[in-house]
Scaffold this active site. Structure first.
Site, PDB file in Angstrom:
ATOM      1  N   LYS A  28      -9.375 -12.543 -21.797  1.00 12.79           N
ATOM      2  CA  LYS A  28      -9.861 -13.738 -22.486  1.00 12.79           C
ATOM      3  C   LYS A  28     -10.583 -13.360 -23.778  1.00 12.79           C
ATOM      4  O   LYS A  28     -10.339 -13.923 -24.845  1.00 12.79           O
ATOM      5  CB  LYS A  28     -10.795 -14.527 -21.562  1.00 12.79           C
ATOM      6  CG  LYS A  28     -11.179 -15.905 -22.108  1.00 12.79           C
ATOM      7  CD  LYS A  28     -12.237 -16.559 -21.240  1.00 12.79           C
ATOM      8  CE  LYS A  28     -11.773 -16.853 -19.848  1.00 12.79           C
ATOM      9  NZ  LYS A  28     -10.859 -17.996 -19.748  1.00 12.79           N
ATOM     10  N   ARG A  85     -18.073 -17.638 -19.274  1.00 13.80           N
ATOM     11  CA  ARG A  85     -16.822 -17.517 -18.534  1.00 13.80           C
ATOM     12  C   ARG A  85     -16.494 -16.055 -18.266  1.00 13.80           C
ATOM     13  O   ARG A  85     -16.778 -15.190 -19.086  1.00 13.80           O
ATOM     14  CB  ARG A  85     -15.655 -18.132 -19.332  1.00 13.80           C
ATOM     15  CG  ARG A  85     -15.782 -19.599 -19.673  1.00 13.80           C
ATOM     16  CD  ARG A  85     -14.639 -19.998 -20.599  1.00 13.80           C
ATOM     17  NE  ARG A  85     -14.771 -21.346 -21.111  1.00 13.80           N
ATOM     18  CZ  ARG A  85     -14.129 -22.408 -20.637  1.00 13.80           C
ATOM     19  NH1 ARG A  85     -13.316 -22.268 -19.622  1.00 13.80           N
ATOM     20  NH2 ARG A  85     -14.290 -23.600 -21.167  1.00 13.80           N
ATOM     21  N   GLY A 138      -8.624 -18.740 -11.865  1.00  9.64           N
ATOM     22  CA  GLY A 138      -9.377 -19.441 -10.823  1.00  9.64           C
ATOM     23  C   GLY A 138     -10.108 -18.556  -9.851  1.00  9.64           C
ATOM     24  O   GLY A 138     -10.776 -19.056  -8.952  1.00  9.64           O
ATOM     25  N   MET A 187     -12.533 -16.231 -10.491  1.00  3.22           N
ATOM     26  CA  MET A 187     -13.932 -15.971 -10.784  1.00  3.22           C
ATOM     27  C   MET A 187     -14.565 -17.230 -11.375  1.00  3.22           C
ATOM     28  O   MET A 187     -13.942 -18.272 -11.442  1.00  3.22           O
ATOM     29  CB  MET A 187     -14.067 -14.751 -11.692  1.00  3.22           C
ATOM     30  CG  MET A 187     -13.680 -13.463 -10.982  1.00  3.22           C
ATOM     31  SD  MET A 187     -13.749 -12.017 -12.032  1.00  3.22           S
ATOM     32  CE  MET A 187     -12.433 -12.351 -13.186  1.00  3.22           C
ATOM     33  N   ARG A 231      -3.240 -17.073 -23.320  1.00  7.45           N
ATOM     34  CA  ARG A 231      -2.865 -15.896 -22.527  1.00  7.45           C
ATOM     35  C   ARG A 231      -1.390 -16.033 -22.190  1.00  7.45           C
ATOM     36  O   ARG A 231      -0.828 -17.144 -22.256  1.00  7.45           O
ATOM     37  CB  ARG A 231      -3.692 -15.802 -21.237  1.00  7.45           C
ATOM     38  CG  ARG A 231      -3.524 -16.989 -20.294  1.00  7.45           C
ATOM     39  CD  ARG A 231      -4.518 -16.929 -19.145  1.00  7.45           C
ATOM     40  NE  ARG A 231      -4.455 -18.138 -18.323  1.00  7.45           N
ATOM     41  CZ  ARG A 231      -5.357 -18.479 -17.419  1.00  7.45           C
ATOM     42  NH1 ARG A 231      -6.406 -17.695 -17.219  1.00  7.45           N
ATOM     43  NH2 ARG A 231      -5.232 -19.577 -16.704  1.00  7.45           N
ATOM     44  N   HIS A 244      -5.252 -26.099  -9.995  1.00  7.09           N
ATOM     45  CA  HIS A 244      -5.402 -24.788  -9.349  1.00  7.09           C
ATOM     46  C   HIS A 244      -4.226 -24.511  -8.420  1.00  7.09           C
ATOM     47  O   HIS A 244      -3.639 -23.433  -8.435  1.00  7.09           O
ATOM     48  CB  HIS A 244      -6.716 -24.744  -8.567  1.00  7.09           C
ATOM     49  CG  HIS A 244      -6.895 -23.495  -7.757  1.00  7.09           C
ATOM     50  ND1 HIS A 244      -6.488 -23.408  -6.438  1.00  7.09           N
ATOM     51  CD2 HIS A 244      -7.401 -22.288  -8.080  1.00  7.09           C
ATOM     52  CE1 HIS A 244      -6.746 -22.192  -5.991  1.00  7.09           C
ATOM     53  NE2 HIS A 244      -7.308 -21.498  -6.961  1.00  7.09           N
ATOM     54  N   ARG A 277      19.410   9.029  10.086  1.00 12.71           N
ATOM     55  CA  ARG A 277      18.368   9.812  10.753  1.00 12.71           C
ATOM     56  C   ARG A 277      18.707   9.971  12.234  1.00 12.71           C
ATOM     57  O   ARG A 277      19.035   8.993  12.913  1.00 12.71           O
ATOM     58  CB  ARG A 277      17.009   9.115  10.602  1.00 12.71           C
ATOM     59  CG  ARG A 277      15.855   9.889  11.205  1.00 12.71           C
ATOM     60  CD  ARG A 277      14.538   9.173  10.981  1.00 12.71           C
ATOM     61  NE  ARG A 277      14.420   7.969  11.781  1.00 12.71           N
ATOM     62  CZ  ARG A 277      13.387   7.111  11.706  1.00 12.71           C
ATOM     63  NH1 ARG A 277      12.418   7.325  10.831  1.00 12.71           N
ATOM     64  NH2 ARG A 277      13.359   6.033  12.475  1.00 12.71           N
ATOM     65  N   SER A 322      13.596  13.429   2.342  1.00 15.00           N
ATOM     66  CA  SER A 322      13.248  12.012   2.255  1.00 15.00           C
ATOM     67  C   SER A 322      11.818  11.884   2.774  1.00 15.00           C
ATOM     68  O   SER A 322      11.539  12.265   3.919  1.00 15.00           O
ATOM     69  CB  SER A 322      14.205  11.159   3.091  1.00 15.00           C
ATOM     70  OG  SER A 322      13.859   9.799   2.978  1.00 15.00           O
ATOM     71  N   GLY A 365       8.951  10.366   4.456  1.00 16.32           N
ATOM     72  CA  GLY A 365       8.603   9.290   5.388  1.00 16.32           C
ATOM     73  C   GLY A 365       7.119   8.992   5.249  1.00 16.32           C
ATOM     74  O   GLY A 365       6.295   9.514   6.003  1.00 16.32           O
ATOM     75  N   ASP A 383       4.523   7.785   8.277  1.00 13.75           N
ATOM     76  CA  ASP A 383       3.914   8.812   9.120  1.00 13.75           C
ATOM     77  C   ASP A 383       3.071   9.788   8.307  1.00 13.75           C
ATOM     78  O   ASP A 383       2.035  10.260   8.777  1.00 13.75           O
ATOM     79  CB  ASP A 383       4.996   9.588   9.891  1.00 13.75           C
ATOM     80  CG  ASP A 383       5.309   8.932  11.233  1.00 13.75           C
ATOM     81  OD1 ASP A 383       4.453   8.183  11.740  1.00 13.75           O
ATOM     82  OD2 ASP A 383       6.401   9.167  11.771  1.00 13.75           O
ATOM     83  N   CYS A 439      11.589   6.879   1.935  1.00 11.73           N
ATOM     84  CA  CYS A 439      12.178   5.829   2.771  1.00 11.73           C
ATOM     85  C   CYS A 439      11.135   5.089   3.605  1.00 11.73           C
ATOM     86  O   CYS A 439      11.474   4.338   4.506  1.00 11.73           O
ATOM     87  CB  CYS A 439      13.260   6.407   3.688  1.00 11.73           C
ATOM     88  SG  CYS A 439      12.655   7.646   4.860  1.00 11.73           S
ATOM     89  N   TYR A 469      15.436   8.776  -5.808  1.00 16.09           N
ATOM     90  CA  TYR A 469      15.625   7.394  -5.362  1.00 16.09           C
ATOM     91  C   TYR A 469      14.462   6.939  -4.493  1.00 16.09           C
ATOM     92  O   TYR A 469      13.693   7.742  -3.965  1.00 16.09           O
ATOM     93  CB  TYR A 469      16.941   7.236  -4.586  1.00 16.09           C
ATOM     94  CG  TYR A 469      16.978   7.947  -3.243  1.00 16.09           C
ATOM     95  CD1 TYR A 469      16.496   7.315  -2.090  1.00 16.09           C
ATOM     96  CD2 TYR A 469      17.490   9.231  -3.116  1.00 16.09           C
ATOM     97  CE1 TYR A 469      16.523   7.958  -0.857  1.00 16.09           C
ATOM     98  CE2 TYR A 469      17.525   9.882  -1.892  1.00 16.09           C
ATOM     99  CZ  TYR A 469      17.031   9.240  -0.768  1.00 16.09           C
ATOM    100  OH  TYR A 469      17.043   9.864   0.457  1.00 16.09           O
TER     101      TYR A 469
END
Length: 874
Positions: free
Chosen positions: A22, A92, A101, A103, A336, A454, A616, A763, A765, A768, A830, A850
């Site tokens: 702002k 403000r 909306g 704050m 904005r 709002h 897997r 890959s 995981g 885990d 993954c 990837y």
């Protein structure tokens, strides 16, 4: 001395991190010569220091505030508290990321008993002065003293009822004077002290309150949902007031340079005459469309149209603007980049490129990836919709289809959502406190409010269906009912909302899958050209694979074979395998499963059309396939021809105190090599069949889970190769395959250089890996998350957003070590993080090939990957 305060004239649009969005935009508009009421910005650094200093504004910062207040007073020729020439200001918030909306705002600061009467005389408008004072008391009480704004509404209703009017603007000067006294009395009774009359005290308390609002529950929730760090803080803007409530030549409004619901290139907004800005967004009165301003004040309208066009050209994006007209003069209070629906975001981005206002790379950055989610889910079936009759109609505030059970409070909506119910949140009007409920809802309906209320703005930002301003309905939160004429809808009953038309229907309406065409296709084509990170899907069925390919997946990054084991036509054979006492018995049971798995893999290969598929091997503990309750054990024992005692012994033997760290993953393949051999045969023989029958040259990727030591992988890989090489040789084709592993234990990450001697791909995981790195249980972390959020120990759920400081360092370590050993190693992720925006950016930056995510998150990941490439080309 460090500078904590800037006049608007000292800043510019590039200072967003310091001045907040702002403040930076007010400074930029000031520099462009636009009619901005002058003021100053207290920086985000002052906010972060406020928290570092134990929620205190230290004297050096207060001195700067007072110095700049003095400069503002000299600039305007007015002074706080001066009855001869009173200065009134707004206070403000303004974070660097837009948080509409979330704050707090305070208007008319500087009002007290003496100033109120002085303003009445100076303006010859006692009603305006007293209206401004009562508004200030109500806002200050709510924001600063935490005396709820709603507690004052009873007095307004009392005065309106006594006078026999419906709207606030029908009250006269004497009514406003009465309200001022009632408000002050309520303040003193509730707080034990008089309403403060010293304007400088009012100012400092208000600044503290805005800093404090950065840490309020709704702001914290919004930040977690939108990946905004707590450490950013908020700036505070102190701006000289201009008044839209001075009479019928004054007004206030909110407008967009394009339609935020559809993206149409047409000025779109609403305004109210004789009102202040809060009246428009709060939905207390029904506003007029911006086009009618041309009839009421043609010169002001033309000036506003010109400013709107200049701002869009300057920023190269659709603008959301707030303005006030004071006695026929236009003032710009804010601009904005406007929040918009997913459909509008795509249209605006494509149109801006076609109009030459931005490049494709810039256009890619104008759409929030998570917005695409709104395009990927069902809409109402046309025939079902045509057969239904609306029970009422409101404003089509945020498009889409929503069907769910009615709930009347955010808390109730959240609780219903937690138990799996689809929810429609119904409110008289929403407030920022409703953010949790809105996030849990399929759709939102309000009785009051306009297209810029709002409810409308927040719902559009979330991609949630919203119908606002249903004036015909009566909402009773106390009775938990909606009344529409003679129709009463009670909590827990279904309604359906059409956010594209504003229609509301009783009951449930059938839905259909969304179709991705037009602007979506062009836009995503640009994203695919720009990104370097590939996007795969986590898919266990042909249906998953087909859906993911429709959404642009470039392969399967995780096919979880255990999900296939649970199918009703094969669970019996799986259980036979588990209870087997000898290897021969186990192989006999596995022989029954083999053709089923082979058929599954053939179908998945065909659905992916030759794209890479990573499968897997069996990962979960074997006890998960067996019943645990006595009645279920007895039923299964009878079905399998075993005694109850025998089967109970097997269940007991398989029980582990911590099965997630026990006999699962590669450990199963080491204990029972025949399982891995059967799965390898299914994977390779399926690829051979599809190669020969369909001409699809498959390169299977076989993934060994939960490896912590190279010797584990070496053991399992030897069994895989013995089966795979034999089958390929027998088939007489030159088919390649790959063997890799999941990096999901800290030890695997640390020793990744060694593991890469055997692994042709990694890959990560990260589910885990996060669990083991933190020592959190992903199934139980919900019990502590809220407390961790409150204390700022965590800012987000580490299972939803990758922890880059800890888990991310392990990933980076493994990437570097793996590539050093095997430069050609393929690297992917993954876990659930594969569809999280900041996590995708991390994966791009760290150099993965990837990410893999659920089918419906594929387009989101594609766009996130493109944005990462724009930010950090590689």
């Amino acid at each position: 001395m460090k500078k904590y305060v800037y006049m608007f004239s000292e800043g510019n649009g590039q200072m967003r991190e310091l001045l907040g969005g702002k403040g930076a935009n007010l400074a930029e508009m000031t520099g462009l010569g636009m009619p901005v009421p002058q003021g100053f910005t207290i920086t985000t650094e002052a906010c972060t220091r406020y928290y570092e200093d134990g929620k205190t504004i230290y004297p050096d910062i207060e001195e700067q505030i007072m110095e700049f207040l003095d400069r503002l007073e000299k600039m305007t020729g007015k002074a706080l508290g001066n009855p001869d020439s009173p200065l009134l200001v707004s206070v403000r918030s303004g974070a660097r990321a837009s948080m509409p909306g979330m704050m707090d705002t305070i208007l008319n600061l500087g009002m007290n008993d003496g100033v109120c009467e002085a303003v009445a005389k100076l303006t010859n408008n006692p009603r305006f002065a007293r209206d401004s004072y009562r508004r200030f008391i109500q806002m200050f009480s709510d924001v600063v003293m935490e005396l709820p704004k709603s507690s004052f509404e009873q007095f307004i209703d009392e005065v309106k009822d006594k006078k026999g009017v419906k709207h606030d603007n029908e009250l006269d000067a004497d009514d406003m004077a009465q309200l001022v006294e009632m408000f002050k009395a309520h303040y003193k009774k509730s707080l034990g002290e008089d309403f403060p009359q010293d304007p400088k005290k009012q100012l400092m308390e208000s600044i503290r309150a805005v800093f404090r609002s950065w840490d309020n529950p709704r702001a914290n929730t919004y930040r977690r949902m939108n990946d905004i760090p707590h450490s950013w803080g908020t700036a505070v803007n102190v701006q000289s007031m201009v008044f839209g409530n001075m009479g019928e030549t004054s007004g206030t409004g909110v407008a967009f340079t394009r339609n935020p619901a559809t993206g149409e290139k047409k000025l779109y907004g609403e305004f109210l005459m004789n009102a202040q800005g809060e009246d428009v967004v709060a939905g207390i009165r029904t506003p007029q469309p911006i086009s009618t301003l041309q009839d009421i004040m043609p010169e002001v309208y033309e000036q506003f149209v010109d400013i709107s066009s200049r701002l869009e050209q300057h920023y190269g994006d659709m603008q959301d603007m707030e303005f006030t007209i004071e006695n026929g003069k236009l003032y710009m209070l804010q601009t904005r980049n406007g929040k918009r629906t997913a459909q509008a975001a795509l249209k605006v981005a494509v149109d801006l490129v076609d109009e030459g206002l931005c490049t494709r790379e810039q256009a890619i950055m104008k759409v929030e990836p998570k917005q695409l989610d709104a395009l990927l889910h069902p809409t109402f079936v046309r025939a079902a919709l045509d057969a239904a009759t609306p029970v009422t109609t409101g404003l089509p505030a945020s498009p889409g289809a929503a069907c769910g059970k009615v709930y009347f409070t955010a808390q109730d909506a959240v609780q219903a959502h937690k138990v799996g119910e689809k929810v429609v949140l119904v409110r008289q009007e929403t407030s920022p406190e409703d953010i949790d409920g809105m996030a849990s809802a399929e759709g939102v309906m309000t009785a009051r409010g306009g297209m810029t209320s709002h409810a409308a703005v927040v719902a559009r930002g979330m991609g949630t269906c919203c119908v606002a301003g249903c004036n015909e309905i009566r909402v009773s939160e106390a009775d938990k009912t909606i009344t529409i004429g003679d129709t009463v809808i009670r909590e827990g009953e279904y309604i359906s909302l059409d956010g594209s038309t504003g229609n509301v229907y009783l009951g449930q309406i059938a839905t259909q899958e969304a179709e991705l065409t037009g602007d979506f296709g062009r836009f995503m084509g640009w994203a695919d050209e720009i990104r370097t990170l590939h996007v795969r899907t986590n898919g266990d069925t042909p249906r998953d694979a087909t859906q993911a390919r429709k959404f642009g997946a470039e392969g399967i990054g995780l096919c979880r074979t255990e999900h296939m084991f649970f199918e009703t036509d094969r669970i019996k054979a799986v259980r036979e395998m588990i209870v087997s006492e000898t290897t021969e018995q186990r192989k006999k049971a596995l022989a029954k499963i083999l053709p089923m798995q082979r058929g599954d893999f053939e179908a998945i290969y065909r659905a992916m059309g030759g794209l890479p598929v990573t499968i897997r091997l069996l990962d979960p503990p074997l006890h998960e396939f067996l019943p645990q309750e006595e009645a279920d054990i007895r039923e299964l024992a009878a079905d399998m021809g075993l005694t109850y005692e025998k089967l109970e012994d097997v269940v007991h033997d398989l029980h582990e105190f911590n099965p997630m760290l026990g006999t699962r993953g590669c450990r199963l393949a080491i204990l029972y090599p025949e399982i891995a051999e059967m799965q390898t045969e299914a994977i390779i023989s399926a690829a051979i069949n599809v190669w020969k029958q369909d001409g699809l040259k498959i390169t299977p990727e076989i993934m060994v889970p939960l490896v912590s030591d190279i010797k584990e992988l070496r053991f399992v890989k030897k069994r895989i190769k013995s089966v795979a090489d034999r089958l390929i040789e027998e088939a007489g084709i030159n088919m390649k395959y790959m063997v890799g592993t999941m990096i999901e234990t800290p030890r695997a990450a640390v020793t990744a250089g060694e593991i890469a001697e055997e692994a042709e791909f990694f890959s990560f995981g990260t589910n885990d890996l996060t669990q083991m790195t933190y020592g959190f249980s992903r199934d139980d972390i919900g019990k502590i998350l809220e407390r961790y959020f409150e204390e700022k120990i965590l800012e987000s759920d580490p299972f939803a957003r990758l922890d880059q400081d800890g888990v991310g360092k392990l990933v980076k370590m493994a990437v570097d070590a793996g590539r050093e050993t095997r430069p050609s190693i393929k690297l992917g992720i993954c876990g659930e993080h594969g569809g999280d925006l900041s996590s995708v950016e991390f994966c791009h930056n760290v150099g993965l090939n990837y990410v893999s995510c659920s089918p419906f998150r594929v387009p989101i990941a594609r766009l996130a990957a493109a944005q990462a490439a724009v930010k950090n080309p590689r």
